[in-house]
Write an enzyme that holds these catalytic residues in place. Structure first.
Site, short mmCIF file in Angstrom:
data_model
loop_
_atom_site.label_atom_id
_atom_site.label_comp_id
_atom_site.label_asym_id
_atom_site.label_seq_id
_atom_site.Cartn_x
_atom_site.Cartn_y
_atom_site.Cartn_z
N LYS A 175 -6.98 -7.34 -1.06
CA LYS A 175 -6.56 -8.58 -1.70
C LYS A 175 -5.75 -9.38 -0.68
O LYS A 175 -4.58 -9.10 -0.44
CB LYS A 175 -5.70 -8.33 -2.93
CG LYS A 175 -5.35 -9.63 -3.68
CD LYS A 175 -3.94 -9.63 -4.19
CE LYS A 175 -3.55 -10.98 -4.77
NZ LYS A 175 -3.48 -12.07 -3.75
N CYS A 282 7.96 -11.78 9.79
CA CYS A 282 8.94 -10.83 9.24
C CYS A 282 10.06 -10.53 10.23
O CYS A 282 11.19 -10.27 9.83
CB CYS A 282 8.24 -9.53 8.84
SG CYS A 282 7.07 -9.71 7.48
#
Length: 474
Positions: A175, A282
């Protein structure tokens, strides 16, 4: 207008519903993308489940060959893939080209590591009663891996889940992020051409609650590998019961600048760490703690270098900073800047927006309770604060809910060793920014930065189960 289909069981399947995909930079519709129903997610999971034995029994050299072919196909179409990333995510094209180069390496590492899956022999007679027995371990694939990926590295962070999973003999239901599905469907095309059996990779786009929720709770899915926000990651862990999870979550990565460092030399590196990919990384450099002896010089040179960054169209190779992924992210970032100002911070440069672009922003004298300091900013914003000592800086770095990576620039080996011991993070970079990653190193954090490690070899370890076999020869 491009209209995409779901990729299930090696075939392109027409979806019942579609949603428009908008360019973050222009706001124009660039594709219509499937919005999967629960029935379609069920179809994908079942396809992966039925294919699990085929993948598990496939000889290792065949898995490696498929991944090698995939890497070569992607390398041959690198320009096309980079443009696709830039269009759907507004990542500057030169950064997108770098991501594709790394993605090729990630699949090559996966092909190599597939050949290194091995167990060990256990000396059973090391314990009384173990005489006459032969024991060894083998690593068994888990089965179906649920991969949920973010928008900021839509090719390479997918590769960090798909590559190790296939190398270890698993199947995958992927996904991708809602804003960057085109890269995932592009991967499916290449994987099909590389010879992956039907069901080995299935790509499903849609809402997190429908697709992600089903992957997390379905018993046929044996592991979840997720990269995204701490809030979503914590929710996944709470819903997964005993299902193993790897969570790569957020950070407010910091670097410490000790006295006597060559400031001129490190400025370009620090600016790149703060503003590449619009700070939507990140391990983007968000906090800089500079020793008082060199603070003024560092700030002056950092601001000057920031002024030279080119802002604009992501498809222009000269662009350094382009649009954030959504306009609402610009509004959020501006509100965080305003909050920092209310708490006494000074804007050295930036703090303004133009459409969906937030201009690179440098903040000084930021209170540690301000959101731009203590939360993950995920925007082209960096703070530079003065410290009296490295010890003080280490305390500030550690005073965080996150702990992914941190860096320190110092000329003193004892200071470097001390910092590497005291910094409570998943990775310490000595004489480098925390915004460094190559694709075979162990990568992950502590605290709310996540659980587990990526980096192909380390991800594969968590995508297999250890089985012990004992022969009694007595």
């Amino acid at each position: 207008m491009i209209k995409k289909q779901l990729f299930i069981n090696g075939e392109w399947v027409e979806a019942k519903k579609h949603t428009p995909l908008l360019s973050p930079y222009t706001g124009e519709v660039i594709a219509n993308v499937p919005d999967a129903t629960m029935e379609e997610v069920e179809f994908a999971i079942e396809a992966a489940y039925q294919a699990r034995n085929t993948m598990a029994e496939m000889p290792i050299h065949q898995r490696a060959t498929i991944l090698e072919k995939l890497a070569n196909l992607l390398e041959n179409r690198a320009e096309e893939a980079a443009i696709l990333i830039s269009k759907e995510s507004a990542k500057p094209l030169k950064d997108a080209k770098g991501e594709i180069a790394r993605t090729v390496q990630t699949y090559k590492f996966s092909a190599e590591e597939a050949k290194r899956i091995n167990g060990e022999t256990i000396p059973m007679d090391a314990a009384p009663g173990g005489e006459g027995r032969l024991a060894y371990t083998v690593n068994m694939p888990l089965g179906v891996i649920g991969a949920i990926t973010p928008f900021n590295f839509p090719m390479n962070l997918v590769a960090h889940k798909v590559g190790p999973a296939i190398a270890a003999g698993n199947t995958v239901v992927l996904k991708p992020a809602s804003q960057t599905p085109l890269s995932a469907y592009f991967l499916a095309e290449l994987m099909q051409e590389a010879g992956l059996p039907p069901g080995g990779l299935n790509v499903i786009t849609g809402s997190g609650s429908v697709v992600g929720g089903k992957l997390v709770t379905d018993n046929r899915v044996k592991k979840i590998s997720f990269t995204g926000s701490p809030e979503v990651g914590i929710g996944i862990r709470n819903k997964a019961n005993l299902k193993p999870v790897t969570l790569e979550l957020g950070s407010n990565a910091a670097v410490i600048i000790d006295k006597d460092v060559n400031i001129e030399k490190i400025i370009p590196r620090c600016v790149t760490g703060a503003f590449s990919s619009q700070g939507q990384v990140c391990i983007s450099l968000q906090r800089i703690y500079v020793h008082k002896d060199c603070y003024d010089t560092f700030v002056e040179k950092f601001v000057t270098a920031t002024k030279n960054l080119k802002v604009g169209d992501p498809l222009n190779l000269q662009t350094d900073v382009s649009a954030l992924i959504h306009r609402k992210e610009v509004d959020r970032a501006l509100s965080w800047i305003e909050e920092a100002k209310q708490k006494g911070a000074k804007i050295a440069i930036g703090g303004t927006s133009e459409g969906s672009i937030l201009h690179p922003t440098v903040l000084l004298e930021v209170e540690k309770s301000a959101k731009v300091s203590c939360q993950e900013v995920f925007a082209p914003i960096v703070l530079i604060n003065k410290v009296e000592s490295v010890e003080e800086a280490i305390d500030l770095v550690n005073d965080s809910r996150y702990g992914l990576q941190a860096g320190i620039y110092t000329e003193n080996i004892h200071t470097a060793m001390y910092a590497s011991k005291k910094l409570y993070v998943g990775g310490v970079l000595v004489n480098d920014i925390p915004t460094f990653r190559v694709d075979h190193m162990p990568y992950g954090g502590v605290k709310e930065s996540g659980i587990g490690r990526e980096g192909v070899k380390y991800a594969m370890k968590d995508m297999t189960e250890l089985k012990l076999v004992i022969f009694n020869n007595n």
